[in-house]
Design a protein around this motif. Structure first.
Motif, PDB file in Angstrom:
ATOM      1  N   TRP A  22       0.812  -1.224   0.000  1.00 25.66           N
ATOM      2  CA  TRP A  22       0.000   0.000   0.000  1.00 25.66           C
ATOM      3  C   TRP A  22       0.840   1.266   0.000  1.00 25.66           C
ATOM      4  O   TRP A  22       0.324   2.363   0.059  1.00 25.66           O
ATOM      5  CB  TRP A  22      -0.947   0.013   1.199  1.00 25.66           C
ATOM      6  CG  TRP A  22      -1.957  -1.057   1.096  1.00 25.66           C
ATOM      7  CD1 TRP A  22      -2.013  -2.208   1.817  1.00 25.66           C
ATOM      8  CD2 TRP A  22      -3.058  -1.125   0.199  1.00 25.66           C
ATOM      9  NE1 TRP A  22      -3.064  -2.986   1.427  1.00 25.66           N
ATOM     10  CE2 TRP A  22      -3.726  -2.337   0.425  1.00 25.66           C
ATOM     11  CE3 TRP A  22      -3.536  -0.281  -0.803  1.00 25.66           C
ATOM     12  CZ2 TRP A  22      -4.849  -2.720  -0.288  1.00 25.66           C
ATOM     13  CZ3 TRP A  22      -4.663  -0.670  -1.511  1.00 25.66           C
ATOM     14  CH2 TRP A  22      -5.305  -1.870  -1.250  1.00 25.66           C
ATOM     15  N   GLN A  23       2.139   1.145  -0.075  1.00 22.18           N
ATOM     16  CA  GLN A  23       2.991   2.330  -0.076  1.00 22.18           C
ATOM     17  C   GLN A  23       2.863   3.129  -1.368  1.00 22.18           C
ATOM     18  O   GLN A  23       2.922   4.341  -1.352  1.00 22.18           O
ATOM     19  CB  GLN A  23       4.450   1.942   0.158  1.00 22.18           C
ATOM     20  CG  GLN A  23       4.706   1.484   1.574  1.00 22.18           C
ATOM     21  CD  GLN A  23       6.156   1.075   1.781  1.00 22.18           C
ATOM     22  OE1 GLN A  23       6.927   0.982   0.838  1.00 22.18           O
ATOM     23  NE2 GLN A  23       6.510   0.842   3.025  1.00 22.18           N
ATOM     24  N   GLU A  24       2.708   2.475  -2.470  1.00 19.71           N
ATOM     25  CA  GLU A  24       2.579   3.140  -3.761  1.00 19.71           C
ATOM     26  C   GLU A  24       1.107   3.135  -4.168  1.00 19.71           C
ATOM     27  O   GLU A  24       0.509   2.084  -4.296  1.00 19.71           O
ATOM     28  CB  GLU A  24       3.394   2.392  -4.829  1.00 19.71           C
ATOM     29  CG  GLU A  24       4.874   2.392  -4.599  1.00 19.71           C
ATOM     30  CD  GLU A  24       5.519   3.691  -5.042  1.00 19.71           C
ATOM     31  OE1 GLU A  24       4.988   4.330  -5.960  1.00 19.71           O
ATOM     32  OE2 GLU A  24       6.548   4.054  -4.455  1.00 19.71           O
ATOM     33  N   PRO A  25       0.495   4.307  -4.369  1.00 16.19           N
ATOM     34  CA  PRO A  25      -0.906   4.319  -4.795  1.00 16.19           C
ATOM     35  C   PRO A  25      -1.059   3.719  -6.193  1.00 16.19           C
ATOM     36  O   PRO A  25      -0.165   3.861  -7.029  1.00 16.19           O
ATOM     37  CB  PRO A  25      -1.287   5.795  -4.791  1.00 16.19           C
ATOM     38  CG  PRO A  25      -0.042   6.560  -4.620  1.00 16.19           C
ATOM     39  CD  PRO A  25       1.052   5.622  -4.204  1.00 16.19           C
ATOM     40  N   VAL A  26      -2.172   3.066  -6.398  1.00 19.88           N
ATOM     41  CA  VAL A  26      -2.491   2.495  -7.700  1.00 19.88           C
ATOM     42  C   VAL A  26      -3.674   3.276  -8.249  1.00 19.88           C
ATOM     43  O   VAL A  26      -4.714   3.379  -7.595  1.00 19.88           O
ATOM     44  CB  VAL A  26      -2.853   0.994  -7.577  1.00 19.88           C
ATOM     45  CG1 VAL A  26      -3.260   0.426  -8.922  1.00 19.88           C
ATOM     46  CG2 VAL A  26      -1.694   0.222  -6.975  1.00 19.88           C
TER      47      VAL A  26
END
Length: 64
Positions: free
Chosen positions: A15-19
């Protein structure tokens, strides 16, 4: 035995990088279903016309 990364760490890291989804493009279909509040036929037609004027196909589910 010690692991480098726990299952919880794996979940946190994903969840660190938004998609972000791909942007809608004209000609794509927008489907509406299960509105959060009661709607009437006039509101549905206003919404349908708004999106169709912008170039999208519009589908409303039976629950609308």
């Amino acid at each position: 035995m010690m692991h480098d990364m726990t299952h919880i760490d794996t979940i946190k890291n994903c969840w660190q990088e938004p998609v972000y989804p791909r942007p809608l493009q004209k000609g794509m279909t927008i489907a509406f279903t299960a509105p959060a509040s009661a709607t009437n036929a006039e509101e549905i037609e206003v919404l349908r016309n708004l999106w169709q004027k912008e170039g999208y196909a519009v589908i409303f589910g039976d629950s609308c």
